[in-house]
Scaffold this motif. Structure first.
Motif, PDB file in Angstrom:
ATOM      1  N   GLY A   1       0.806  -1.215   0.000  1.00 23.83           N
ATOM      2  CA  GLY A   1       0.000   0.000   0.000  1.00 23.83           C
ATOM      3  C   GLY A   1       0.836   1.260   0.000  1.00 23.83           C
ATOM      4  N   PRO A   2       0.245   2.386  -0.405  1.00 23.14           N
ATOM      5  CA  PRO A   2       0.982   3.644  -0.568  1.00 23.14           C
ATOM      6  C   PRO A   2       1.691   4.130   0.688  1.00 23.14           C
ATOM      7  CG  PRO A   2      -1.181   3.808  -1.600  1.00 23.14           C
ATOM      8  CD  PRO A   2      -1.154   2.507  -0.852  1.00 23.14           C
ATOM      9  N   GLN A   3       1.078   3.951   1.855  1.00 20.00           N
ATOM     10  CA  GLN A   3       1.667   4.461   3.099  1.00 20.00           C
ATOM     11  C   GLN A   3       2.349   3.372   3.928  1.00 20.00           C
ATOM     12  OE1 GLN A   3       1.827   7.756   3.435  1.00 20.00           O
ATOM     13  NE2 GLN A   3       0.782   7.744   1.457  1.00 20.00           N
ATOM     14  N   GLU A   4       2.517   2.193   3.355  1.00 22.39           N
ATOM     15  CA  GLU A   4       3.086   1.072   4.106  1.00 22.39           C
ATOM     16  C   GLU A   4       4.496   1.369   4.605  1.00 22.39           C
ATOM     17  OE1 GLU A   4       4.255  -3.602   3.256  1.00 22.39           O
ATOM     18  OE2 GLU A   4       2.889  -2.572   1.904  1.00 22.39           O
ATOM     19  N   ASP A   5       5.324   1.960   3.748  1.00 21.66           N
ATOM     20  CA  ASP A   5       6.703   2.283   4.135  1.00 21.66           C
ATOM     21  C   ASP A   5       7.239   3.303   3.139  1.00 21.66           C
ATOM     22  OD1 ASP A   5       9.358   2.468   4.819  1.00 21.66           O
ATOM     23  OD2 ASP A   5       9.802   0.336   4.597  1.00 21.66           O
ATOM     24  N   THR A   6       7.266   4.553   3.557  1.00 22.62           N
ATOM     25  CA  THR A   6       7.730   5.636   2.669  1.00 22.62           C
ATOM     26  C   THR A   6       9.152   6.069   2.986  1.00 22.62           C
ATOM     27  OG1 THR A   6       6.737   7.290   4.130  1.00 22.62           O
ATOM     28  CG2 THR A   6       5.384   6.496   2.291  1.00 22.62           C
ATOM     29  N   ASP A   7       9.881   5.298   3.794  1.00 22.71           N
ATOM     30  CA  ASP A   7      11.273   5.633   4.114  1.00 22.71           C
ATOM     31  C   ASP A   7      12.055   5.932   2.844  1.00 22.71           C
ATOM     32  OD1 ASP A   7      10.875   5.275   6.788  1.00 22.71           O
ATOM     33  OD2 ASP A   7      12.220   3.561   7.017  1.00 22.71           O
ATOM     34  N   GLY A   8      12.938   6.935   2.943  1.00 24.68           N
ATOM     35  CA  GLY A   8      13.776   7.289   1.811  1.00 24.68           C
ATOM     36  C   GLY A   8      13.013   7.948   0.675  1.00 24.68           C
ATOM     37  N   GLY A   9      11.784   8.383   0.949  1.00 22.58           N
ATOM     38  CA  GLY A   9      10.965   9.003  -0.085  1.00 22.58           C
ATOM     39  C   GLY A   9      10.350   8.004  -1.055  1.00 22.58           C
ATOM     40  N   PHE A  10      10.276   6.723  -0.664  1.00 23.07           N
ATOM     41  CA  PHE A  10       9.734   5.691  -1.558  1.00 23.07           C
ATOM     42  C   PHE A  10       8.296   6.034  -1.916  1.00 23.07           C
ATOM     43  CE2 PHE A  10       7.957   1.487  -2.571  1.00 23.07           C
ATOM     44  CZ  PHE A  10       8.882   1.056  -3.504  1.00 23.07           C
ATOM     45  N   ALA A  11       8.026   6.126  -3.215  1.00 23.32           N
ATOM     46  CA  ALA A  11       6.733   6.630  -3.692  1.00 23.32           C
ATOM     47  C   ALA A  11       5.912   5.607  -4.459  1.00 23.32           C
ATOM     48  CB  ALA A  11       6.972   7.856  -4.595  1.00 23.32           C
ATOM     49  N   HIS A  12       6.308   4.341  -4.423  1.00 25.83           N
ATOM     50  CA  HIS A  12       5.626   3.333  -5.248  1.00 25.83           C
ATOM     51  C   HIS A  12       4.864   2.305  -4.417  1.00 25.83           C
ATOM     52  CE1 HIS A  12       7.879   5.080  -8.494  1.00 25.83           C
ATOM     53  NE2 HIS A  12       9.033   4.698  -7.966  1.00 25.83           N
ATOM     54  N   GLY A  13       4.487   2.644  -3.177  1.00 28.37           N
ATOM     55  CA  GLY A  13       3.789   1.702  -2.317  1.00 28.37           C
ATOM     56  C   GLY A  13       2.571   1.097  -2.985  1.00 28.37           C
ATOM     57  N   GLY A  14       2.408  -0.199  -2.832  1.00 31.20           N
ATOM     58  CA  GLY A  14       1.304  -0.911  -3.466  1.00 31.20           C
ATOM     59  C   GLY A  14       1.628  -1.464  -4.833  1.00 31.20           C
ATOM     60  N   TRP A  15       2.906  -1.453  -5.207  1.00 33.11           N
ATOM     61  CA  TRP A  15       3.340  -1.813  -6.560  1.00 33.11           C
ATOM     62  C   TRP A  15       3.042  -3.259  -6.936  1.00 33.11           C
ATOM     63  CZ3 TRP A  15       6.902  -5.709  -6.264  1.00 33.11           C
ATOM     64  CH2 TRP A  15       7.605  -5.840  -5.055  1.00 33.11           C
ATOM     65  N   SER A  16       2.799  -4.128  -5.972  1.00 31.95           N
ATOM     66  CA  SER A  16       2.569  -5.544  -6.297  1.00 31.95           C
ATOM     67  C   SER A  16       1.150  -5.816  -6.801  1.00 31.95           C
ATOM     68  CB  SER A  16       2.842  -6.430  -5.080  1.00 31.95           C
ATOM     69  OG  SER A  16       1.821  -6.278  -4.102  1.00 31.95           O
ATOM     70  N   HIS A  17       0.206  -4.961  -6.494  1.00 30.77           N
ATOM     71  CA  HIS A  17      -1.207  -5.232  -6.769  1.00 30.77           C
ATOM     72  C   HIS A  17      -1.527  -5.550  -8.230  1.00 30.77           C
ATOM     73  CE1 HIS A  17      -2.916  -4.059  -2.736  1.00 30.77           C
ATOM     74  NE2 HIS A  17      -1.666  -3.659  -2.657  1.00 30.77           N
ATOM     75  N   PRO A  18      -0.995  -4.816  -9.213  1.00 31.52           N
ATOM     76  CA  PRO A  18      -1.367  -5.126 -10.606  1.00 31.52           C
ATOM     77  C   PRO A  18      -0.917  -6.510 -11.069  1.00 31.52           C
ATOM     78  CG  PRO A  18      -0.359  -2.940 -10.454  1.00 31.52           C
ATOM     79  CD  PRO A  18      -0.149  -3.613  -9.136  1.00 31.52           C
ATOM     80  N   PHE A  19       0.012  -7.115 -10.356  1.00 35.58           N
ATOM     81  CA  PHE A  19       0.596  -8.380 -10.799  1.00 35.58           C
ATOM     82  C   PHE A  19       0.125  -9.573  -9.965  1.00 35.58           C
ATOM     83  CE2 PHE A  19       3.636  -4.872 -11.349  1.00 35.58           C
ATOM     84  CZ  PHE A  19       3.622  -4.816 -12.737  1.00 35.58           C
ATOM     85  N   PHE A  20      -0.799  -9.329  -9.024  1.00 40.57           N
ATOM     86  CA  PHE A  20      -1.220 -10.419  -8.142  1.00 40.57           C
ATOM     87  C   PHE A  20      -2.227 -11.307  -8.864  1.00 40.57           C
ATOM     88  CE2 PHE A  20      -3.333 -12.697  -4.801  1.00 40.57           C
ATOM     89  CZ  PHE A  20      -2.296 -13.009  -3.942  1.00 40.57           C
ATOM     90  N   ASP A  21      -1.823 -12.528  -9.129  1.00 39.61           N
ATOM     91  CA  ASP A  21      -2.679 -13.543  -9.740  1.00 39.61           C
ATOM     92  C   ASP A  21      -3.159 -14.456  -8.607  1.00 39.61           C
ATOM     93  OD1 ASP A  21      -3.810 -15.690 -11.048  1.00 39.61           O
ATOM     94  OD2 ASP A  21      -1.923 -16.431 -11.872  1.00 39.61           O
ATOM     95  N   PRO A  22      -4.439 -14.352  -8.198  1.00 44.72           N
ATOM     96  CA  PRO A  22      -4.909 -15.115  -7.035  1.00 44.72           C
ATOM     97  C   PRO A  22      -4.691 -16.614  -7.170  1.00 44.72           C
ATOM     98  CG  PRO A  22      -6.541 -13.465  -7.660  1.00 44.72           C
ATOM     99  CD  PRO A  22      -5.501 -13.484  -8.745  1.00 44.72           C
ATOM    100  N   GLU A  23      -4.830 -17.141  -8.361  1.00 47.90           N
ATOM    101  CA  GLU A  23      -4.697 -18.586  -8.525  1.00 47.90           C
ATOM    102  C   GLU A  23      -3.274 -19.055  -8.239  1.00 47.90           C
ATOM    103  OE1 GLU A  23      -5.214 -22.035 -11.950  1.00 47.90           O
ATOM    104  OE2 GLU A  23      -6.171 -20.090 -12.217  1.00 47.90           O
ATOM    105  N   THR A  24      -2.307 -18.455  -8.932  1.00 49.12           N
ATOM    106  CA  THR A  24      -0.922 -18.906  -8.785  1.00 49.12           C
ATOM    107  C   THR A  24      -0.286 -18.384  -7.505  1.00 49.12           C
ATOM    108  OG1 THR A  24      -0.699 -19.002 -11.185  1.00 49.12           O
ATOM    109  CG2 THR A  24       1.332 -19.001  -9.902  1.00 49.12           C
ATOM    110  N   LEU A  25      -0.370 -17.090  -7.274  1.00 43.23           N
ATOM    111  CA  LEU A  25       0.278 -16.517  -6.093  1.00 43.23           C
ATOM    112  C   LEU A  25      -0.468 -16.899  -4.819  1.00 43.23           C
ATOM    113  CD1 LEU A  25       1.654 -14.943  -8.427  1.00 43.23           C
ATOM    114  CD2 LEU A  25       1.793 -13.021  -6.864  1.00 43.23           C
ATOM    115  N   GLY A  26      -1.800 -16.911  -4.891  1.00 45.94           N
ATOM    116  CA  GLY A  26      -2.577 -17.325  -3.722  1.00 45.94           C
ATOM    117  C   GLY A  26      -2.249 -18.754  -3.318  1.00 45.94           C
ATOM    118  N   GLY A  27      -2.140 -19.635  -4.307  1.00 43.30           N
ATOM    119  CA  GLY A  27      -1.778 -21.019  -4.025  1.00 43.30           C
ATOM    120  C   GLY A  27      -0.393 -21.142  -3.441  1.00 43.30           C
ATOM    121  N   PHE A  28       0.535 -20.360  -3.973  1.00 37.41           N
ATOM    122  CA  PHE A  28       1.917 -20.371  -3.485  1.00 37.41           C
ATOM    123  C   PHE A  28       1.981 -19.924  -2.027  1.00 37.41           C
ATOM    124  CE2 PHE A  28       6.194 -18.253  -3.355  1.00 37.41           C
ATOM    125  CZ  PHE A  28       6.969 -19.358  -3.634  1.00 37.41           C
TER     126      PHE A  28
END
Length: 198
Positions: free
Chosen positions: A20-47
């Motif tokens: 998420g966006p506010q999960e960890d902004t240390d060092g000015g990190f501005a890309h929080g939540g970057w994993s969401h577009p790539f989350f495939d529930p079938e494969t990643l959820g199973g893993f």
């Protein structure tokens, strides 16, 4: 117990704030939540579910524990959330006290005792001790050669900088690929283990 690491990780090795966006902004990190577009529930959820099936306890660094402790208790009633809430949890911290441990079944591991404690866990019987996120803690455990398995969900994205789990100490560490699959979103889901000589 085996010490197992599970991470959402970018192609350039960043694990900071995948959720998420506010999960960890240390060092000015501005890309929080970057994993969401790539989350495939079938494969990643199973893993992720397969990883939890062999897990006897969770270990976190302070920041990741605080993020998880703020999220999972309110999701009670979902089978995965119920598992997260009921499983034994340990948090490594130099600043938290016993009164801060509001997430059920959490035990404090003082920061200056973490390495010795982790060594003891690896010598004990039982299933896996799983660490999610917690880059500073993971980096330390890798540096101390205390990690048995890396379970990585490598996302097809470059983040250009941020927190990593990998030590930068010039030491060669060889792993073996135990399993590999590709999600329909292009995520490389891979499990690496210590080699027999490690």
């Amino acid at each position: 117990m085996r010490i197992v690491i599970s991470e959402f990780i970018s192609l350039d090795g960043v694990v900071q704030a995948p959720g998420g966006p506010q999960e960890d902004t240390d060092g000015g990190f501005a890309h929080g939540g970057w994993s969401h577009p790539f989350f495939d529930p079938e494969t990643l959820g199973g893993f992720i579910n397969d990883t939890m099936d062999t897990t006897d306890a969770l270990l976190f660094g302070r920041r990741t524990w605080q993020t998880m402790a703020a999220a999972w208790p309110e999701r009670a009633g979902d089978p995965f959330a119920d598992r997260m809430n009921s499983i034994p949890k340990y948090v490594v911290s130099r600043t938290l006290g016993e009164s801060d441990l509001t997430w059920a079944n959490t035990t404090l591991v003082p920061g200056d005792e973490a390495i010795a404690w982790a060594r003891q866990q690896r010598e004990a019987d039982g299933g896996d001790l799983l660490i999610m996120g917690s880059p500073t803690l993971v980096r330390t455990l890798l540096s101390e050669d205390l990690v048995d398995e890396l379970r990585l969900m490598v996302m097809p994205v470059l983040l250009g900088g941020g927190k990593t789990i990998f030590p930068a100490d010039g030491t060669l560490r060889t792993l073996e690929l135990a399993s590999s699959t590709i999600a329909k979103t292009g995520v490389h889901v891979a499990t690496y283990r210590r080699t027999a000589t490690a």
